[in-house]
Design a protein around this motif. Structure first.
Motif: not given
Length: 94
Positions: A5-10, A40-50, A90-94
């Protein structure tokens, strides 16, 4: 397979409405069978989005990079060190 959900929100925050579905499909392609919900998948996707910062062309470039070597995408994203989970929160919310 779905994105967290937080990847989708971003994605909704960073990308224009007409690009969101395509962006989500690209992200799902990056993580493949792991899905977007594992840590780990969320970490990778967050890095791509950042790295992408709302730019579709940058997203495509970093998605391609992630498919070759995940470490390259993590570097410079702020998610490469042991405190990555706190930074992600911090970047994507908890």
């Amino acid at each position: 397979m779905t994105l967290s959900s937080r990847i989708t929100r971003r994605v909704s925050r960073d990308f224009a409405e007409q690009d969101r579905q395509a962006v989500e499909e690209v992200l799902l392609g990056v993580v493949g069978d792991a899905g977007g919900g594992s840590d780990e998948a969320e970490r990778i996707l967050a890095a791509v989005l950042l790295h992408a910062a709302g730019d579709v062309d940058r997203l495509l470039a970093f998605a391609d990079m992630a498919r070759v070597d995940l470490r390259d995408v993590l570097m410079g994203s702020g998610l490469e060190y042991g405190d990555w989970a706190a930074r992600l929160d911090a970047e994507f919310g908890g």
